[in-house]
Design a protein around this motif. Sequence first.
Motif, PDB file in Angstrom:
ATOM      1  N   ASP A 398       0.825  -1.202   0.000  1.00 27.82           N
ATOM      2  CA  ASP A 398       0.000   0.000   0.000  1.00 27.82           C
ATOM      3  C   ASP A 398       0.867   1.264   0.000  1.00 27.82           C
ATOM      4  OD1 ASP A 398      -2.473  -1.410   0.111  1.00 27.82           O
ATOM      5  OD2 ASP A 398      -2.116  -1.820   2.216  1.00 27.82           O
ATOM      6  N   VAL A 399       2.009   1.225   0.677  1.00 26.52           N
ATOM      7  CA  VAL A 399       2.938   2.370   0.695  1.00 26.52           C
ATOM      8  C   VAL A 399       3.459   2.639  -0.708  1.00 26.52           C
ATOM      9  CG1 VAL A 399       5.128   3.250   1.609  1.00 26.52           C
ATOM     10  CG2 VAL A 399       3.557   1.989   3.089  1.00 26.52           C
ATOM     11  N   ARG A 422       7.052  -2.770  12.076  1.00 32.51           N
ATOM     12  CA  ARG A 422       6.144  -2.509  13.195  1.00 32.51           C
ATOM     13  C   ARG A 422       5.384  -1.198  13.036  1.00 32.51           C
ATOM     14  NH1 ARG A 422       9.398  -4.491  18.667  1.00 32.51           N
ATOM     15  NH2 ARG A 422       9.725  -6.648  17.973  1.00 32.51           N
ATOM     16  N   GLY A 423       4.860  -0.987  11.859  1.00 34.69           N
ATOM     17  CA  GLY A 423       4.031   0.181  11.600  1.00 34.69           C
ATOM     18  C   GLY A 423       4.796   1.458  11.314  1.00 34.69           C
ATOM     19  N   HIS A 424       6.108   1.402  11.272  1.00 31.04           N
ATOM     20  CA  HIS A 424       6.921   2.595  10.951  1.00 31.04           C
ATOM     21  C   HIS A 424       7.597   2.373   9.608  1.00 31.04           C
ATOM     22  CE1 HIS A 424       9.160   6.263  11.755  1.00 31.04           C
ATOM     23  NE2 HIS A 424      10.260   5.623  11.334  1.00 31.04           N
ATOM     24  N   VAL A 425       7.487   3.387   8.759  1.00 28.73           N
ATOM     25  CA  VAL A 425       8.021   3.291   7.401  1.00 28.73           C
ATOM     26  C   VAL A 425       9.181   4.276   7.244  1.00 28.73           C
ATOM     27  CG1 VAL A 425       7.500   3.516   4.944  1.00 28.73           C
ATOM     28  CG2 VAL A 425       5.767   2.639   6.512  1.00 28.73           C
ATOM     29  N   ARG A 451       0.460   8.549   9.104  1.00 26.98           N
ATOM     30  CA  ARG A 451       0.532   9.525  10.180  1.00 26.98           C
ATOM     31  C   ARG A 451       1.989  10.021  10.339  1.00 26.98           C
ATOM     32  NH1 ARG A 451      -3.885   9.312   9.296  1.00 26.98           N
ATOM     33  NH2 ARG A 451      -5.686   8.700  10.557  1.00 26.98           N
ATOM     34  N   ASP A 452       2.065  11.336  10.764  1.00 30.69           N
ATOM     35  CA  ASP A 452       3.389  11.956  11.038  1.00 30.69           C
ATOM     36  C   ASP A 452       4.327  11.829   9.845  1.00 30.69           C
ATOM     37  OD1 ASP A 452       2.463  12.575  13.583  1.00 30.69           O
ATOM     38  OD2 ASP A 452       3.209  10.689  14.438  1.00 30.69           O
ATOM     39  N   GLU A 471       9.891   9.595   6.543  1.00 30.93           N
ATOM     40  CA  GLU A 471       9.424   8.715   7.620  1.00 30.93           C
ATOM     41  C   GLU A 471       7.936   8.959   7.883  1.00 30.93           C
ATOM     42  OE1 GLU A 471      11.774   9.139  11.090  1.00 30.93           O
ATOM     43  OE2 GLU A 471      13.665   8.587  10.098  1.00 30.93           O
ATOM     44  N   LEU A 472       7.243   7.889   8.217  1.00 29.80           N
ATOM     45  CA  LEU A 472       5.824   7.992   8.564  1.00 29.80           C
ATOM     46  C   LEU A 472       5.414   6.760   9.388  1.00 29.80           C
ATOM     47  CD1 LEU A 472       3.977   5.957   6.513  1.00 29.80           C
ATOM     48  CD2 LEU A 472       4.862   7.582   4.847  1.00 29.80           C
ATOM     49  N   ASP A 473       4.247   6.887  10.017  1.00 29.25           N
ATOM     50  CA  ASP A 473       3.688   5.775  10.795  1.00 29.25           C
ATOM     51  C   ASP A 473       2.404   5.285  10.118  1.00 29.25           C
ATOM     52  OD1 ASP A 473       5.655   5.906  12.741  1.00 29.25           O
ATOM     53  OD2 ASP A 473       4.557   7.430  13.882  1.00 29.25           O
ATOM     54  N   LEU A 474       2.204   3.958  10.159  1.00 29.82           N
ATOM     55  CA  LEU A 474       0.997   3.334   9.604  1.00 29.82           C
ATOM     56  C   LEU A 474      -0.014   3.140  10.722  1.00 29.82           C
ATOM     57  CD1 LEU A 474       2.599   0.615   7.288  1.00 29.82           C
ATOM     58  CD2 LEU A 474       1.797   2.886   6.652  1.00 29.82           C
TER      59      LEU A 474
END
Length: 506
Positions: A398-399, A422-425, A451-452, A471-474
Motif C-alpha cells: 500500500d505504501v 512494526r508500523g513505521h516506514v 501519520r506523522d 518517515e511515517l507511521d501506519l
Amino acid sequence: MHRLLGIDAGKSVVRAALIRTTYRRVFVEALGEAAVTDGVSEAEAIRAAVGLHRPDAAAIALSGEKSFYRRLDLPAAAQKEVENVLGFELEATVPFEMEDAVFDHRLLKRSPGVETLPVFAAVARTDDVRERIAVVKEALGFEPERVALGAVALANLEAVMPELAAPTPAGASAPIALLDLDYLTSEIVIVSGGEPVFARTLSRGTAGLPGTAPALARELRQTLAAWRNLGGEPLAGMYLVGGGATAQGAEMFLSTQLGLTILPLPTPRIEGLTPEQAAALPRFAKALGLALGLTPKTKGFNLRKGALEAERSYPFLREKIPILAGLGTVIALSFGFSIVAELRTLDAERELLSASLATASHDVLGEETSDPQKARELLEQGPGAADEDPMPRVDAFDVMVQLSKAVPKEITHDVLELDVNRGHVTLQGVVPSVSDAQIIADHMKEHRCFRDVKIGRTSQFTEGKHKYVLELDLKCEDKAKKKKTGAADAAESASAGAPEKPEGSR
C-alpha cells in the motif's frame, strides 16, 4: 398360500399328494403314484410320483416297522420337564441306546380323577430317520420338513374330515380306528376326539389274500386287545384306507372277524376335487395326511428333532431365538451408543463453532453474536456507519501504491530503500531537488492511514540529484471517529467565526 407335499413311500409303491392351502380352504393340485421295482429305486419312484411339481414343503413317513410306539404315565409334576424326563423313561423300553435315537411325543387328555400324565410317544433310530431325509433329497433336491411315523399321520385327516372326531350319530367323541392296508404290511391308528392315542404296525398286508386273511385278522384282534388292556374305550368303528381299502370282500370279512362296523370314508372338505381324485382318495389318504401335517395344526409326530431338525422349520428358529435376540440387543445397544457419541461430538462441534462465530463477529462486524442468522443480518447490513472496513490493514505494498500516486509525472524519482517495521516506514529516495521531495511528502499525507509524514533529512546524492529520507507511521483511524472529530472541529470553527452580539441587543 402354501403348496404342501405328502409322500407315502411304501415298500412296493410310492404315492404323493400335493395340496394348496389358503385361509380355511384346501385344494388338491395333484395325486401321483409310482411302483418300486427291481429296476426302479425308491428315489426314482418318488421323483416319478411327484413329477414336475415343486412344493413349498414336503413330508415323508418312516415305516412303523422301524419305529416304536409307547404309552407312558408320568407324574403330573413332570409336565414342564417332559422332554427331559421322557428320554429316561423310553430308554428302558427300546432295544438301542437313546444316544442313537430320536423321539417325539404328544400329551393326551387326562380322565377325571387321574393324577398321572398320559403320554403317547414314538421313538426311532437316528440313522433310519436320516435315511428318509436323504432319499427325498436325492429324489427332489431338497430335504423334507417333517419325517412322520407310520399311520399316525392319518389323524391329520380330521382337518378335512371332521367326522373322524365324532363318528357316532349322536356326535359323541368315541374312538375310531383307521387301518392302512398296504401290500406287504398294515398299520393301524386309533383316534379319540381327533387325537391319535394308539398305533401299531402289522406284519401282514393284502399280499397272499385270501389265504392269509385269517392271519391278518388274528393280528388285528391282538392289536385291539392291546388297546383294551390299556384301558381304551370300545371303538365306534373302523375306516379302511390304503391300497387294499378297495379289495373285494375286505369290509365284510373284517367286520365279521373284528366285530366292528367298517365305516365309509367321509367326504373330505376339499375344494375343486374331481370325481377321479375323490375315487382315489382312500388310496392316497396317508399321503394326504402327511401333507396336512405340514400345516400349523398338525396332530402327528415329527422325528426331525435335535441335530436332524429342519433348518427352515419354526422349532429350529425357536432354538435360535435367544441367539438372535442377543445379537439384536447387541446391535441395538451399539447403535444407541453410536448415536449418543455422535450427538455429543456434534454438540461439542456446535459449541466450538458458536464460540468462533462470536469472536469473528466481534472482530469483523463490531458486534458479538453466536446466532448464525443474526451474524448473516449484520454481514448484509455492512459494518455500521463506516463506508469502509473499520479496521483497514496497510502494508508495504500500500505504501508503494500511494508513493506512485504521490510522485508527479514530471519528477524523476528513484527508490533506494523501503523499510516497513512494526508500523513505521522509512523511505530513501532520489529526486532532482529538495522541493520535489517536499511535494512528494505532502501528497503522501493524503492517505488516511499515514501519520506523522515528514522528511527527516536531505543530502546531495550526485550532480543534479538529491537524496531524501521520508518517515511515517501506519495507523488507520476509524472513519466514524474521524467524521465525529471533523464535525466537532467544524462546529468549533463556526462558533469562533460568528460575530459577537452587542450588549443590550435583542
